[in-house]
Scaffold this motif. Structure first.
Motif, PDB file in Angstrom:
ATOM      1  N   GLN A   1     -50.883 -25.034 -12.729  1.00  0.00           N
ATOM      2  CA  GLN A   1     -50.989 -24.567 -11.356  1.00  0.00           C
ATOM      3  C   GLN A   1     -52.429 -24.685 -10.883  1.00  0.00           C
ATOM      4  O   GLN A   1     -53.367 -24.297 -11.585  1.00  0.00           O
ATOM      5  CB  GLN A   1     -50.514 -23.119 -11.249  1.00  0.00           C
TER       6      GLN A   1
ATOM      7  N   THR B   1     -43.138 -15.953  -7.207  1.00  0.00           N
ATOM      8  CA  THR B   1     -43.014 -16.927  -8.278  1.00  0.00           C
ATOM      9  C   THR B   1     -41.680 -16.773  -8.987  1.00  0.00           C
ATOM     10  O   THR B   1     -41.331 -15.677  -9.415  1.00  0.00           O
ATOM     11  CB  THR B   1     -44.149 -16.743  -9.308  1.00  0.00           C
TER      12      THR B   1
ATOM     13  N   SER C   1     -48.767 -28.096  -9.870  1.00  0.00           N
ATOM     14  CA  SER C   1     -48.310 -27.439  -8.653  1.00  0.00           C
ATOM     15  C   SER C   1     -49.508 -26.894  -7.895  1.00  0.00           C
ATOM     16  O   SER C   1     -50.298 -26.121  -8.445  1.00  0.00           O
ATOM     17  CB  SER C   1     -47.355 -26.294  -9.015  1.00  0.00           C
TER      18      SER C   1
ATOM     19  N   THR D   1     -45.987 -26.534 -16.644  1.00  0.00           N
ATOM     20  CA  THR D   1     -46.585 -27.016 -15.404  1.00  0.00           C
ATOM     21  C   THR D   1     -47.920 -26.326 -15.130  1.00  0.00           C
ATOM     22  O   THR D   1     -48.015 -25.092 -15.173  1.00  0.00           O
ATOM     23  CB  THR D   1     -45.637 -26.775 -14.220  1.00  0.00           C
TER      24      THR D   1
ATOM     25  N   THR E   1     -44.555 -32.315  -8.017  1.00  0.00           N
ATOM     26  CA  THR E   1     -44.194 -30.917  -8.213  1.00  0.00           C
ATOM     27  C   THR E   1     -44.614 -30.128  -6.984  1.00  0.00           C
ATOM     28  O   THR E   1     -45.738 -30.270  -6.499  1.00  0.00           O
ATOM     29  CB  THR E   1     -44.874 -30.340  -9.466  1.00  0.00           C
ATOM     30  N   VAL E   2     -43.697 -29.311  -6.468  1.00  0.00           N
ATOM     31  CA  VAL E   2     -43.963 -28.569  -5.238  1.00  0.00           C
ATOM     32  C   VAL E   2     -43.778 -27.076  -5.476  1.00  0.00           C
ATOM     33  O   VAL E   2     -42.892 -26.650  -6.221  1.00  0.00           O
ATOM     34  CB  VAL E   2     -43.046 -29.055  -4.093  1.00  0.00           C
ATOM     35  N   ASN E   3     -44.641 -26.295  -4.850  1.00  0.00           N
ATOM     36  CA  ASN E   3     -44.562 -24.840  -4.940  1.00  0.00           C
ATOM     37  C   ASN E   3     -43.805 -24.289  -3.738  1.00  0.00           C
ATOM     38  O   ASN E   3     -44.118 -24.611  -2.593  1.00  0.00           O
ATOM     39  CB  ASN E   3     -45.978 -24.243  -4.990  1.00  0.00           C
TER      40      ASN E   3
ATOM     41  N   PRO F   1     -52.223 -32.065  -2.346  1.00  0.00           N
ATOM     42  CA  PRO F   1     -51.133 -32.387  -3.285  1.00  0.00           C
ATOM     43  C   PRO F   1     -50.836 -33.874  -3.421  1.00  0.00           C
ATOM     44  O   PRO F   1     -50.338 -34.300  -4.467  1.00  0.00           O
ATOM     45  CB  PRO F   1     -49.937 -31.643  -2.679  1.00  0.00           C
TER      46      PRO F   1
ATOM     47  N   ALA G   1     -39.419 -26.640 -12.323  1.00  0.00           N
ATOM     48  CA  ALA G   1     -40.502 -27.236 -13.094  1.00  0.00           C
ATOM     49  C   ALA G   1     -40.564 -26.644 -14.494  1.00  0.00           C
ATOM     50  O   ALA G   1     -40.105 -25.525 -14.749  1.00  0.00           O
ATOM     51  CB  ALA G   1     -41.828 -27.017 -12.377  1.00  0.00           C
TER      52      ALA G   1
ATOM     53  N   ASP H   1     -39.800 -29.648  -9.649  1.00  0.00           N
ATOM     54  CA  ASP H   1     -40.077 -31.078  -9.770  1.00  0.00           C
ATOM     55  C   ASP H   1     -39.125 -31.841  -8.870  1.00  0.00           C
ATOM     56  O   ASP H   1     -37.917 -31.554  -8.839  1.00  0.00           O
ATOM     57  CB  ASP H   1     -39.888 -31.541 -11.220  1.00  0.00           C
TER      58      ASP H   1
ATOM     59  N   ASP I   1     -41.858 -23.101  -8.760  1.00  0.00           N
ATOM     60  CA  ASP I   1     -42.284 -24.499  -8.808  1.00  0.00           C
ATOM     61  C   ASP I   1     -41.096 -25.399  -9.136  1.00  0.00           C
ATOM     62  O   ASP I   1     -40.293 -25.080 -10.028  1.00  0.00           O
ATOM     63  CB  ASP I   1     -43.374 -24.702  -9.860  1.00  0.00           C
TER      64      ASP I   1
END
Length: 364
Positions: free
Chosen positions: A157, A5, A190, A155, A111-113, A182, A151, A70, A68
């Motif tokens: 999760q 993270t 996320s 955000t 939003t992508v992890n 998603p 992000a 955006d 994370d």
């Protein structure tokens, strides 16, 4: 194992650099504001060099650390009608097909992890490529612009803890419902799919790369979906309940909300109905029933995917249900196709939305 993270402070430092490299073509006069209404990264003139190809368009931002992000995209072209799907990392569906008329533009954000490994979390070595990879395909893909920023610390999760029917499957024809989920969520949520093929409640708690690695990532107000049962073939009812209870308690201790998800059925029929094997009933325990009991005793939200999938599959019958699974590909009656993963992701999304654990504005 690498840090999974991106610290919020580090994310803030990256913002300016990303804004400088997230570039797009100018918006046409007919550009439409439809789609995401919650803002998102600014889209600058000119596509970045990180994006190559036309069908598909692949954008690789290799310098992005785990965390994370955006993403905003502008879809459409002056040349023809277009229809674009958006995928991130290991075949995660971020945008279901977006049709755009010739000359128009549509903006979408999500939003992508980003993590290492980017797919199944029980891999001994990180899989995929460094940073963030986005792929835009479909019937007639057209990417007109893109913007990316770290992000916000606000955000939400949505963590997924599961087996092969949930995980981000790297290779077709396999797909887990977690990697199609998603596409139901807007900017500001996320999805962190912390699942792996072959995992049970026992192995998930015993392997340091699974629940132990997930736990410190959980923040106040985050949601954790748990679907584990298919591989608990030798787990006793008592141990199964204890394992689920331990996960719930540890999630709550971090300020998160656990949601138990009973396992999707296998395509196993006897006399027109899903049999014991299909219902994930072992010699040791009726695992869906045990999960329901834990949800009741601990007052945990429950998504009864076993019942929803049973009703669906039995209503279709043993033959018409086959496209949901991989029966016609390799005889597999447990794992789902891309289509089947989408079917079950739709059900999970509907049930989760009804629980009101995520802001209504974050659902597409």
């Amino acid at each position: 194992m690498k840090e999974r993270t991106l610290p919020r402070a580090a994310a803030a430092l990256l913002s300016a650099a990303l804004l400088a490299t997230a570039i797009a073509v100018p918006t046409a006069a007919s550009a439409s504001p439809q789609g995401n209404h919650h803002g998102g990264p600014r889209i600058h003139p000119g596509l970045p060099s990180a994006c190559t190809g036309t069908d598909p368009v692949v954008c690789t931002f290799s310098d992005l650390a785990p965390g994370d992000y955006d993403v905003s995209v502008l879809l459409g072209t002056d040349a023809a009608d277009s229809n674009t799907e958006g995928f991130a990392e290991s075949r995660r569906l971020m945008l279901a097909a977006v049709p755009v008329a010739q000359g128009d533009r549509e903006r979408r954000s999500f939003t992508v992890n980003v993590r290492d490994p980017e797919g199944q979390q029980n891999q001994p070595v990180g899989t995929g490529t460094p940073g963030l990879t986005l792929t835009f395909s479909g019937d007639a893909p057209a990417l007109a612009g893109i913007g990316i920023t770290p992000a916000s610390p606000r955000t939400k999760q949505l963590f997924l803890v599961g087996d092969s029917t949930v995980t981000d499957q790297e290779v077709e024809p396999y797909a887990g419902w977690g990697q199609r989920l998603p596409s139901h969520l807007d900017l500001g949520v996320s999805v962190v799919n912390h699942s792996g093929s072959g995992e049970s409640t026992v192995s998930t708690l015993s392997k340091p790369e699974l629940f132990d690695a997930l736990e410190p990532q959980i923040g106040q107000g985050d949601v954790v979906l748990i679907q584990l049962a298919h591989n608990d073939k030798t787990t006793t009812a008592e141990q199964y309940r204890a394992n689920l209870s331990e996960m719930v308690q540890r999630i709550r201790a971090r300020g998160g909300t656990a949601v138990l998800v009973t396992p999707l059925v296998r395509l196993r029929f006897t006399d027109g109905a899903i049999n014991r094997v299909g219902l994930i009933v072992t010699d040791q325990a009726d695992l869906p029933a045990e999960m329901r009991a834990v949800a009741t005793s601990l007052q945990v939200p429950l998504i009864d995917l076993t019942e929803r999938s049973r009703v669906l599959v039995e209503s279709l019958g043993p033959v018409e249900s086959e496209p949901i699974y991989l029966v016609r590909v390799n005889g597999d009656r447990t794992h789902t196709s891309d289509y089947g993963a989408s079917v079950y992701a739709d059900i999970v999304a509907e049930e989760l939305q009804n629980l009101h654990l995520l802001p209504a504005s974050r659902w597409r």
